[in-house]
Every structure is written in structure tokens, then in C-alpha cells.
Design a protein around this motif. Structure first.
Motif, PDB file in Angstrom:
ATOM      1  N   LYS A  23       0.828  -1.207   0.000  1.00 26.24           N
ATOM      2  CA  LYS A  23       0.000   0.000   0.000  1.00 26.24           C
ATOM      3  C   LYS A  23       0.860   1.254   0.000  1.00 26.24           C
ATOM      4  N   SER A  24       1.926   1.262   0.770  1.00 24.81           N
ATOM      5  CA  SER A  24       2.769   2.453   0.845  1.00 24.81           C
ATOM      6  C   SER A  24       3.515   2.698  -0.461  1.00 24.81           C
ATOM      7  N   THR A  25       3.935   1.637  -1.155  1.00 26.63           N
ATOM      8  CA  THR A  25       4.628   1.832  -2.432  1.00 26.63           C
ATOM      9  C   THR A  25       3.655   2.272  -3.509  1.00 26.63           C
ATOM     10  N   GLN A  26       2.393   1.822  -3.468  1.00 24.16           N
ATOM     11  CA  GLN A  26       1.412   2.247  -4.456  1.00 24.16           C
ATOM     12  C   GLN A  26       1.086   3.724  -4.294  1.00 24.16           C
ATOM     13  N   ALA A  27       1.011   4.185  -3.072  1.00 22.88           N
ATOM     14  CA  ALA A  27       0.681   5.582  -2.832  1.00 22.88           C
ATOM     15  C   ALA A  27       1.794   6.502  -3.328  1.00 22.88           C
ATOM     16  N   SER A  28       3.035   6.086  -3.241  1.00 21.56           N
ATOM     17  CA  SER A  28       4.141   6.943  -3.644  1.00 21.56           C
ATOM     18  C   SER A  28       4.418   6.883  -5.139  1.00 21.56           C
ATOM     19  N   GLU A  29       3.954   5.834  -5.833  1.00 16.22           N
ATOM     20  CA  GLU A  29       4.217   5.663  -7.261  1.00 16.22           C
ATOM     21  C   GLU A  29       2.968   5.942  -8.084  1.00 16.22           C
ATOM     22  N   LYS A  30       2.527   7.177  -8.160  1.00 17.43           N
ATOM     23  CA  LYS A  30       1.377   7.508  -8.984  1.00 17.43           C
ATOM     24  C   LYS A  30       1.865   7.703 -10.405  1.00 17.43           C
ATOM     25  N   LYS A  31       1.389   6.843 -11.301  1.00 12.38           N
ATOM     26  CA  LYS A  31       1.791   6.896 -12.687  1.00 12.38           C
ATOM     27  C   LYS A  31       0.686   7.542 -13.509  1.00 12.38           C
ATOM     28  N   HIS A  32       1.085   8.224 -14.561  1.00 10.07           N
ATOM     29  CA  HIS A  32       0.137   8.866 -15.451  1.00 10.07           C
ATOM     30  C   HIS A  32       0.307   8.292 -16.851  1.00 10.07           C
ATOM     31  N   ASP A  33      -0.817   8.050 -17.514  1.00 11.06           N
ATOM     32  CA  ASP A  33      -0.783   7.561 -18.884  1.00 11.06           C
ATOM     33  C   ASP A  33      -0.611   8.728 -19.838  1.00 11.06           C
ATOM     34  N   LYS A  34       0.007   8.438 -20.970  1.00 13.58           N
ATOM     35  CA  LYS A  34       0.230   9.470 -21.963  1.00 13.58           C
ATOM     36  C   LYS A  34      -0.066   8.870 -23.333  1.00 13.58           C
ATOM     37  N   VAL A  35      -0.836   9.587 -24.139  1.00 10.01           N
ATOM     38  CA  VAL A  35      -1.187   9.124 -25.476  1.00 10.01           C
ATOM     39  C   VAL A  35      -0.637  10.113 -26.484  1.00 10.01           C
ATOM     40  N   GLU A  36       0.043   9.583 -27.486  1.00  7.97           N
ATOM     41  CA  GLU A  36       0.558  10.421 -28.559  1.00  7.97           C
ATOM     42  C   GLU A  36      -0.012   9.922 -29.872  1.00  7.97           C
ATOM     43  N   ILE A  37      -0.535  10.844 -30.684  1.00  8.99           N
ATOM     44  CA  ILE A  37      -1.107  10.493 -31.977  1.00  8.99           C
ATOM     45  C   ILE A  37      -0.164  10.990 -33.060  1.00  8.99           C
ATOM     46  N   SER A  38       0.196  10.100 -33.960  1.00 10.66           N
ATOM     47  CA  SER A  38       1.133  10.469 -35.015  1.00 10.66           C
ATOM     48  C   SER A  38       0.470  11.405 -36.017  1.00 10.66           C
ATOM     49  N   GLU A  39       1.289  12.053 -36.822  1.00  9.59           N
ATOM     50  CA  GLU A  39       0.774  12.962 -37.840  1.00  9.59           C
ATOM     51  C   GLU A  39      -0.052  12.202 -38.875  1.00  9.59           C
ATOM     52  N   ALA A  40       0.362  10.983 -39.210  1.00  6.65           N
ATOM     53  CA  ALA A  40      -0.388  10.177 -40.177  1.00  6.65           C
ATOM     54  C   ALA A  40      -1.779   9.860 -39.635  1.00  6.65           C
ATOM     55  N   ALA A  41      -1.883   9.549 -38.348  1.00  6.29           N
ATOM     56  CA  ALA A  41      -3.183   9.263 -37.743  1.00  6.29           C
ATOM     57  C   ALA A  41      -4.047  10.520 -37.698  1.00  6.29           C
ATOM     58  N   LYS A  42      -3.434  11.658 -37.436  1.00  4.12           N
ATOM     59  CA  LYS A  42      -4.186  12.915 -37.435  1.00  4.12           C
ATOM     60  C   LYS A  42      -4.725  13.208 -38.829  1.00  4.12           C
ATOM     61  N   GLU A  43      -3.941  12.912 -39.843  1.00  2.00           N
ATOM     62  CA  GLU A  43      -4.373  13.131 -41.222  1.00  2.00           C
ATOM     63  C   GLU A  43      -5.550  12.220 -41.569  1.00  2.00           C
ATOM     64  N   LEU A  44      -5.522  10.992 -41.076  1.00  2.00           N
ATOM     65  CA  LEU A  44      -6.610  10.057 -41.332  1.00  2.00           C
ATOM     66  C   LEU A  44      -7.908  10.476 -40.649  1.00  2.00           C
ATOM     67  N   GLN A  45      -7.792  11.213 -39.553  1.00  2.00           N
ATOM     68  CA  GLN A  45      -8.974  11.637 -38.819  1.00  2.00           C
ATOM     69  C   GLN A  45      -9.726  12.756 -39.529  1.00  2.00           C
ATOM     70  N   LYS A  46      -9.052  13.472 -40.417  1.00  2.00           N
ATOM     71  CA  LYS A  46      -9.708  14.556 -41.141  1.00  2.00           C
ATOM     72  C   LYS A  46     -10.726  13.971 -42.112  1.00  2.00           C
ATOM     73  N   LYS A  47     -11.842  14.656 -42.261  1.00  2.00           N
ATOM     74  CA  LYS A  47     -12.900  14.163 -43.129  1.00  2.00           C
ATOM     75  C   LYS A  47     -12.613  14.569 -44.571  1.00  2.00           C
ATOM     76  N   SER A  48     -12.795  13.623 -45.465  1.00  2.00           N
ATOM     77  CA  SER A  48     -12.597  13.901 -46.882  1.00  2.00           C
ATOM     78  C   SER A  48     -13.873  14.479 -47.478  1.00  2.00           C
ATOM     79  N   SER A  49     -13.793  14.941 -48.733  1.00  2.00           N
ATOM     80  CA  SER A  49     -14.964  15.510 -49.387  1.00  2.00           C
ATOM     81  C   SER A  49     -16.025  14.445 -49.615  1.00  2.00           C
ATOM     82  N   VAL A  50     -15.597  13.207 -49.848  1.00  2.00           N
ATOM     83  CA  VAL A  50     -16.559  12.111 -50.048  1.00  2.00           C
ATOM     84  C   VAL A  50     -17.366  11.883 -48.773  1.00  2.00           C
ATOM     85  N   GLU A  51     -16.683  11.908 -47.639  1.00  2.00           N
ATOM     86  CA  GLU A  51     -17.388  11.701 -46.370  1.00  2.00           C
ATOM     87  C   GLU A  51     -18.361  12.841 -46.094  1.00  2.00           C
TER      88      GLU A  51
END
Length: 87
Positions: A23-51
């Protein structure tokens, strides 16, 4: 007469001590998640004219259905069913 000279049993329980340190080690080790989205994924998220055109057509159909103006061509539907099942 002294039956247990080492004290109460719960103080010598190794599992309880392990749980306390865990319990004491869990309280001292608070970890945070981090998400990174690549430029290619950001480009895919954009809506095309067909959509965008597809969304406009869908919205127009929804409005017609809600207003009760949309008519289904039963002969065209039956023809498509026949073509699909006769393959």
C-alpha cells in the motif's frame, strides 16, 4: 502461565506486513498515462470531401423520413433482393 511469549498473532503475520508495504509503495508511485497520436493518424482523422457529401445525403434522407416524405420503391428493392439471392 504464558502461552504465547511473542505477542499477538496478527503482529507476526507476514502477509499483513507485505500488504502494508504494498500500500505504501502504491501511494508513492502515482503513474500517469500518456497518449501520442502520429501525424499520419491525425491526417486520417480529417474528413474527406466524399465523407462530407455522404453525411449531407444521409442528413437529407433523415429529414425526408422524419417528415414522412420518403417513399420506398418496392419494385427496385425486390429486384435487388432477387439479384442478390440468385447469384
Amino acid at each position: 502461565m504464558n502461552i504465547n511469549p511473542f505477542g499477538p498473532v496478527n503482529h507476526t503475520n507476514p502477509y499483513q506486513k507485505q500488504a502494508e508495504t504494498h500500500k505504501s509503495t502504491q501511494a508513492s508511485e502515482k503513474k500517469h498515462d500518456k497518449v501520442e497520436i502520429s501525424e499520419a493518424a491525425k491526417e486520417l482523422q480529417k474528413k474527406s470531401s466524399v465523407e462530407l457529401e455522404r453525411e449531407e445525403k444521409i442528413q437529407a434522407l433523415k429529414e425526408k423520413v422524419e417528415a414522412g416524405e420518403y417513399q420506398v420503391d418496392s419494385h427496385a428493392v425486390a429486384k435487388k433482393f432477387y439479384e442478390y439471392w440468385s447469384k
